[in-house]
Design an enzyme around this catalytic site. Structure first.
Site, PDB file in Angstrom:
ATOM      1  N   ARG A  31       0.715  -1.184   0.173  1.00  0.00           N
ATOM      2  CA  ARG A  31      -0.252   0.051   0.566  1.00  0.00           C
ATOM      3  C   ARG A  31       0.809   1.732  -0.066  1.00  0.00           C
ATOM      4  NH1 ARG A  31      -5.012  -2.464   3.472  1.00  0.00           N
ATOM      5  NH2 ARG A  31      -5.951  -3.160   1.794  1.00  0.00           N
ATOM      6  N   LYS A 202     -19.592 -16.666  -0.015  1.00  0.00           N
ATOM      7  CA  LYS A 202     -21.752 -16.368   0.407  1.00  0.00           C
ATOM      8  C   LYS A 202     -22.133 -16.215  -1.095  1.00  0.00           C
ATOM      9  CE  LYS A 202     -22.239 -15.390   5.293  1.00  0.00           C
ATOM     10  NZ  LYS A 202     -22.906 -14.451   5.573  1.00  0.00           N
ATOM     11  N   GLY A 358     -10.434  -8.957  -2.200  1.00  0.00           N
ATOM     12  CA  GLY A 358      -9.557  -9.315  -1.102  1.00  0.00           C
ATOM     13  C   GLY A 358      -8.895 -10.697  -0.806  1.00  0.00           C
ATOM     14  N   GLY A 381     -13.667  -4.256  -0.970  1.00  0.00           N
ATOM     15  CA  GLY A 381     -15.066  -3.878  -1.009  1.00  0.00           C
ATOM     16  C   GLY A 381     -15.217  -3.184  -2.071  1.00  0.00           C
TER      17      GLY A 381
HETATM   18  P1  AMP Z   1     -14.951 -13.950   0.316  1.00  0.00           P
HETATM   19  O1  AMP Z   1     -14.247 -13.032   1.224  1.00  0.00           O
HETATM   20  O2  AMP Z   1     -16.528 -14.118   0.590  1.00  0.00           O
HETATM   21  O3  AMP Z   1     -14.333 -13.954  -1.334  1.00  0.00           O
HETATM   22  O4  AMP Z   1     -14.287 -15.694   0.887  1.00  0.00           O
HETATM   23  C1  AMP Z   1     -13.075 -15.555   0.727  1.00  0.00           C
HETATM   24  C2  AMP Z   1     -13.277 -16.233   1.278  1.00  0.00           C
HETATM   25  O5  AMP Z   1     -13.804 -18.212   1.322  1.00  0.00           O
HETATM   26  C3  AMP Z   1     -12.063 -17.701   2.154  1.00  0.00           C
HETATM   27  O6  AMP Z   1     -11.639 -17.081   3.093  1.00  0.00           O
HETATM   28  C4  AMP Z   1     -12.429 -18.744   1.426  1.00  0.00           C
HETATM   29  O7  AMP Z   1     -11.172 -19.901   2.625  1.00  0.00           O
HETATM   30  C5  AMP Z   1     -13.391 -19.463   1.596  1.00  0.00           C
HETATM   31  N1  AMP Z   1     -13.724 -20.372   1.005  1.00  0.00           N
HETATM   32  C6  AMP Z   1     -13.650 -20.771  -0.471  1.00  0.00           C
HETATM   33  N2  AMP Z   1     -14.276 -21.614  -0.752  1.00  0.00           N
HETATM   34  C7  AMP Z   1     -15.097 -22.603   0.021  1.00  0.00           C
HETATM   35  C8  AMP Z   1     -15.361 -23.438   0.558  1.00  0.00           C
HETATM   36  N3  AMP Z   1     -15.987 -24.669  -0.854  1.00  0.00           N
HETATM   37  N4  AMP Z   1     -16.148 -23.827   2.189  1.00  0.00           N
HETATM   38  C9  AMP Z   1     -15.876 -22.907   2.780  1.00  0.00           C
HETATM   39  N5  AMP Z   1     -15.969 -21.343   2.376  1.00  0.00           N
HETATM   40  C10 AMP Z   1     -14.873 -21.376   1.352  1.00  0.00           C
END
Ligand code: AMP
Length: 400
Positions: A31, A202, A358, A381
């Site tokens: 950064r 999610k 991220g 974000g």
């Molecule tokens: P996000 O911040 O929504 O991009 O989520 C990132 C996180 O999703 C990472 O820490 C991953 O470990 C988690 N992730 C990716 N695939 C899976 C999965 N199949 N089950 C649970 N967590 C997951």
């Protein structure tokens, strides 16, 4: 970026929210490095620079007696690194809009750099407070915002402060200009095929992005935790995999909307399943639609890797947001690293690739391929909201 700064005092909002170790040494200078071109350019124009940034969340992590933990959150920690990168001493103000800041800003000479204390030591910062912003504005003649990572926050130093400068006395710095140039290129005039890869935990976090991508992309490859909600909605048995049951109808709606617009949503046909959520879990490969009841999907399988990679290798434009598995655990990182490799290969063949959000940024860096993609966004974000088509307050404050 403004080019008439000679003799001016320039207030620059940067993102110096860097990671520190327990002895408060900077562990990742990215950064700081990204802010240097703008600061160097202002100094080269014959101006002086007043830098402001937040560091961490000091008001959320007060000491037991309710006071701010200054020794933990002070921006002083970054001075040795910043001074080395700018090749000059840094003058530090112990406050943000207090006497020390004003005294030091008043006597600041051309070519000098003043760093203000953590903007988030003041509760007015996150409130976007007008009086606080007016005091910040009084420190300088010109305002430049180069903190893309906080452009989605209507804080005093990112948004309100801009109201106190005339249109000709405010602008973005190079970092924000680049982020906007590349993201808007992808959204507005992508070369085709345009392939988006979405992962992460999610669906609910990414609905707006998926809706937007259905309008602009040709393929949407969905992996990670969010893929199981789609697979379940289509009638699959996903065992104990991550799922959002309240999003099942919406998942079907998105699939049908994509079909109507000739956009292919591709889900992983096979999955690496684990018997628990752990780095040392037992694992095996299963058809994504027939996961045994006690198992959970933690990565995309080899067939999915092949299919995703082939689509990526034919792409001309690529957006990647979110890992396709739990890449933090080695046994479940293959899918994510294979995607990183395919994106790097496609880029070498001439595709434009943007990594935004991220965890995919962390993943591409961990894969060692960070320098083989076209652009890595600094704004998790903020980039997500920009791609969703939202108006970001920090951008609007400058663009009007
Ligand atoms: P996000 O911040 O929504 O991009 O989520 C990132 C996180 O999703 C990472 O820490 C991953 O470990 C988690 N992730 C990716 N695939 C899976 C999965 N199949 N089950 C649970 N967590 C997951």
């Amino acid at each position: 970026m403004l080019n008439n700064l000679k003799g001016k005092k320039v207030l620059v909002r940067v993102d110096f929210n860097v990671p520190l170790d327990k002895d408060f040494n900077v562990t990742d200078e990215t950064r700081l490095l990204k802010a240097i071109p703008t600061i160097d350019d202002i100094l080269a124009q014959g101006a002086s620079v007043i830098l402001m940034s937040h560091l961490g969340r000091p008001l959320k992590k007060l000491k037991d007696d309710g006071s701010i933990n200054v020794s933990k959150f002070t921006l002083r920690h970054i001075i040795p690194n910043l001074s080395k990168l700018l090749k000059r001493p840094i003058i530090f103000a112990h406050d943000t809009v207090g006497k020390d800041a004003f005294d030091k800003a008043n006597v600041l000479k051309l070519g000098e750099v003043l760093l203000l204390e953590n903007t988030r030591f003041n509760k007015e910062e996150a409130e976007g407070d007008r009086d606080f912003a007016a005091k910040l504005a009084k420190l300088a003649d010109v305002y430049i915002n180069d903190a893309f990572g906080t452009a989605h926050r209507a804080h005093a130093s990112t948004t309100t402060v801009a109201k106190f400068f005339e249109p000709e006395d405010k602008s973005f710095g190079y970092l924000i200009e680049n982020e906007l140039k590349f993201a808007s290129k992808l959204l507005n005039s992508p070369k085709r095929p345009f392939v988006a890869i979405l992962g992460g935990a999610k669906v609910s976090d990414k609905i707006k992005l998926i809706e937007k991508l259905i309008d602009v992309a040709n393929f949407i490859l969905i992996g990670g935790g969010m893929s199981y909600t789609f697979t379940k909605a289509l009638g699959g048995n996903i065992g104990k995999s991550l799922v959002e049951d309240d999003q099942l109808d919406l998942a079907l709606e998105l699939i049908s909307k994509a079909k109507d617009q000739n956009v292919e949503i591709v889900l992983p046909e096979d999955t690496v399943v684990a018997d628990k959520f752990s780095a040392d879990a037992d694992f095996k490969i299963t058809d994504s639609y027939h996961i045994d009841n006690d198992w959970m999907g933690l990565d995309i399988g080899p067939k999915a890797i092949e299919k995703f990679s082939n689509i990526i290798l034919d792409a001309q434009s690529i957006l990647w947001n979110g890992p396709v598995g739990v890449f933090e655990f080695e046994n479940f990182s293959k899918g994510t690293f294979a995607i990183a490799e395919a994106v790097a290969k496609a880029t070498k063949k001439g595709a434009f690739s943007l990594i935004g959000g991220g965890d995919s940024v962390a993943a591409i860096n961990k894969s060692g391929l960070g320098d083989q993609v076209s652009f890595i966004s600094t704004g998790g974000g903020a980039m997500l909201e920009y791609l969703e088509g939202k108006s970001l307050p920090g951008l609007k404050a400058i663009e009007g």
